[in-house]
Write an enzyme that holds these catalytic residues in place. Structure first.
Site, mmCIF file in Angstrom:
data_model
loop_
_atom_site.group_PDB
_atom_site.id
_atom_site.type_symbol
_atom_site.label_atom_id
_atom_site.label_comp_id
_atom_site.label_asym_id
_atom_site.label_seq_id
_atom_site.Cartn_x
_atom_site.Cartn_y
_atom_site.Cartn_z
ATOM 1 N N CYS A 36 0.129 3.717 3.208
ATOM 2 C CA CYS A 36 1.200 2.535 4.360
ATOM 3 C C CYS A 36 2.520 2.830 4.497
ATOM 4 C CB CYS A 36 0.769 1.357 4.575
ATOM 5 S SG CYS A 36 -1.162 1.126 4.980
ATOM 6 N N HIS A 85 -8.354 7.894 2.193
ATOM 7 C CA HIS A 85 -7.762 9.116 2.666
ATOM 8 C C HIS A 85 -9.363 10.149 1.564
ATOM 9 C CE1 HIS A 85 -7.427 7.266 -1.494
ATOM 10 N NE2 HIS A 85 -7.176 8.384 -1.862
ATOM 11 N N HIS A 94 -9.517 13.890 -0.012
ATOM 12 C CA HIS A 94 -8.955 14.918 -0.396
ATOM 13 C C HIS A 94 -9.549 16.201 0.376
ATOM 14 C CE1 HIS A 94 -7.506 12.216 -4.031
ATOM 15 N NE2 HIS A 94 -9.280 11.534 -3.696
ATOM 16 N N CYS A 118 0.633 -1.101 -0.270
ATOM 17 C CA CYS A 118 -0.491 -0.063 -0.416
ATOM 18 C C CYS A 118 0.935 1.182 -0.220
ATOM 19 C CB CYS A 118 -0.738 0.332 0.877
ATOM 20 S SG CYS A 118 -1.490 1.734 1.937
ATOM 21 N N ASN A 150 -13.023 8.898 -2.361
ATOM 22 C CA ASN A 150 -13.694 8.212 -3.508
ATOM 23 C C ASN A 150 -13.646 6.589 -3.295
ATOM 24 O OD1 ASN A 150 -13.708 10.503 -5.661
ATOM 25 N ND2 ASN A 150 -11.577 10.152 -5.756
ATOM 26 N N HIS A 190 -4.686 1.156 8.511
ATOM 27 C CA HIS A 190 -4.802 0.116 6.710
ATOM 28 C C HIS A 190 -6.363 0.075 7.056
ATOM 29 C CE1 HIS A 190 -4.352 -0.833 2.698
ATOM 30 N NE2 HIS A 190 -5.663 -2.008 2.904
ATOM 31 N N ASP A 230 -1.179 16.829 -2.418
ATOM 32 C CA ASP A 230 -1.335 15.544 -2.764
ATOM 33 C C ASP A 230 -0.565 15.540 -4.728
ATOM 34 O OD1 ASP A 230 -3.845 13.291 -4.208
ATOM 35 O OD2 ASP A 230 -2.312 13.908 -6.439
#
Ligand code: AMP
Length: 114
Positions: free
Chosen positions: A8, A100, A102, A5, A87, A47, A31
């Site tokens: 991670c 996550h 944004h 990941c 998302n 996670h 980002d």
């Protein structure tokens, strides 16, 4: 931590990132492919893939992270407003399967969200 990941690995410091904030529960980073003048990612350190997979404890931790984010908005240059997006899955165009949020701002965003 999930070995394959990317988030991670960022959290573990194995992959570099532009860090803006860190505590025991989360990291806020820039980002790598910004879609607004300011585009951050809030990464919970634990996670889990998305909100469908999160436990009640994860949800409580995420609420704490969002409260903290509310206290950091001036520092992040978001005093005039911002948009939060998370998302999920194929239709949501999620590309990294570690939950996550944004954080988009720094300019007037589109009135359309999709
Ligand atoms: P999503 O498509 O919603 O899963 O969002 C994943 C986001 O992670 C995208 O906006 C990518 O630009 C961003 N991203 C991917 N790799 C990195 C990285 N190494 N550092 C920072 N952001 C990244």
């Amino acid at each position: 931590m999930e070995n394959n990941c990317i988030f991670c690995r960022i959290i573990a410091g194995e992959i570099p990132s532009r860090k803006f904030y860190e505590d025991d529960d989360m990291l806020i980073i820039a980002d790598i492919a910004p879609q607004a003048k300011k585009h951050y990612l809030l990464l919970p350190k634990k996670h889990y893939a998305n909100i469908v997979e999160m436990s009640a404890e994860d949800a409580a931790t995420l609420a704490k992270c969002l409260k903290k984010l509310g206290e950091l908005t001036d520092e992040l240059g978001l005093q005039d407003g911002f948009r939060l997006v998370s998302n999920k899955g194929e239709n949501g165009c999620q590309s990294v399967n570690h939950l996550h949020i944004h954080i988009l701002g720094g300019e007037k965003l589109s009135e359309k969200m999709a």
